[in-house]
Design an enzyme around this catalytic site. Structure first.
Site, short mmCIF file in Angstrom:
data_model
loop_
_atom_site.label_atom_id
_atom_site.label_comp_id
_atom_site.label_asym_id
_atom_site.label_seq_id
_atom_site.Cartn_x
_atom_site.Cartn_y
_atom_site.Cartn_z
N THR A 176 1.09 -1.28 0.03
CA THR A 176 0.00 -0.01 0.14
C THR A 176 1.03 1.11 -0.07
OG1 THR A 176 -1.48 1.39 1.42
CG2 THR A 176 -0.23 -0.26 2.33
N CYS A 205 -2.13 5.03 -5.11
CA CYS A 205 -2.81 4.30 -4.30
C CYS A 205 -3.16 3.02 -4.93
CB CYS A 205 -4.24 4.73 -3.96
SG CYS A 205 -5.31 3.65 -2.94
#
Length: 230
Positions: free
Chosen positions: A83, A197
């Protein structure tokens, strides 16, 4: 082949892509029936999301450190945080283990610099777009000029990530909103866009944009494989 340690579950939708890309790249590099040696410690994203929005980064950092240490104890030779946002505590994680951490911003920026691009647009969670842990690394370490959407558009990008993409919801209307935001950033001089992201790649691809798109999920996963094999 080194064993890749993956901290996943943030969200599991993008962790699935990491596993797929890593194994595809190992097969591409080695051929035959080769696949990656890997371990994944997958957290409960509800807990992480709650801590993020409470601003309780200290507890979130503890979870990341514990996850990395469990992977190291289990035999991982390197750490990959699956992430962008949780690279906020990348330094603390690095300090807590004795194995390397492959930083997602470095994997991305190396490609951007190699391509001769200087001004990039960054899309991601509000934490990634607004705080300095990611933008600062891109500018200070790699000399990139980084621009982000305005406040209203940052909220749109953030909400679509958490309310849709992290839940596996792909909405054409949301895609068009993202593309409008990207086009506005192009008007401000962006030469490329970073999908900062790991879920955004579920919605936006190079085929959708007139400027280069840097998919952090793919670039990060490929960097992990290159490190594991070299």
């Amino acid at each position: 082949m080194k064993t890749i340690g993956l901290i996943g579950g943030m969200s599991w939708e993008s962790s699935l892509l990491y596993y797929q890309i890593i194994n595809q790249h190992v097969k591409k590099r080695l051929g035959g029936h080769h696949s990656a040696k890997s371990l994944m410690y997958s957290v409960d994203f509800h807990e992480i999301k709650t801590l993020q929005h409470q601003g309780n980064w200290a507890e979130a950092t503890n979870i990341m450190i514990e996850s990395a240490q469990k992977l190291e104890k289990s035999g991982a030779d390197l750490i990959v945080i699956c992430t962008n946002t949780m690279h906020k505590m990348a330094h603390e994680v690095e300090e807590a283990v004795s194995i390397p951490l492959i930083h997602i911003a470095d994997s991305t920026a190396n490609e951007i610099v190699k391509d001769g691009i200087q001004k990039v647009a960054l899309l991601g969670t509000a934490f990634t777009m607004e705080q300095d842990f990611y933008k600062g690394r891109l500018s200070e370490k790699f000399g990139l000029e980084v621009i982000v959407p305005n406040e209203v558009d940052r909220s749109v990008v953030h909400d679509i990530i958490y309310q849709e993409l992290c839940l596996g919801i792909i909405n054409e209307e949301s895609k068009q909103m993202y593309l409008k935001i990207i086009n506005d950033l192009i008007q401000q001089g962006a030469e490329a866009v970073i999908l900062g992201c790991t879920e955004i790649t579920l919605l936006i691809s190079q085929d959708d944009c007139v400027i280069p798109v840097y998919d952090t999920t793919r670039l990060h996963a490929v960097s992990a494989v290159d490190f594991a094999l070299n």
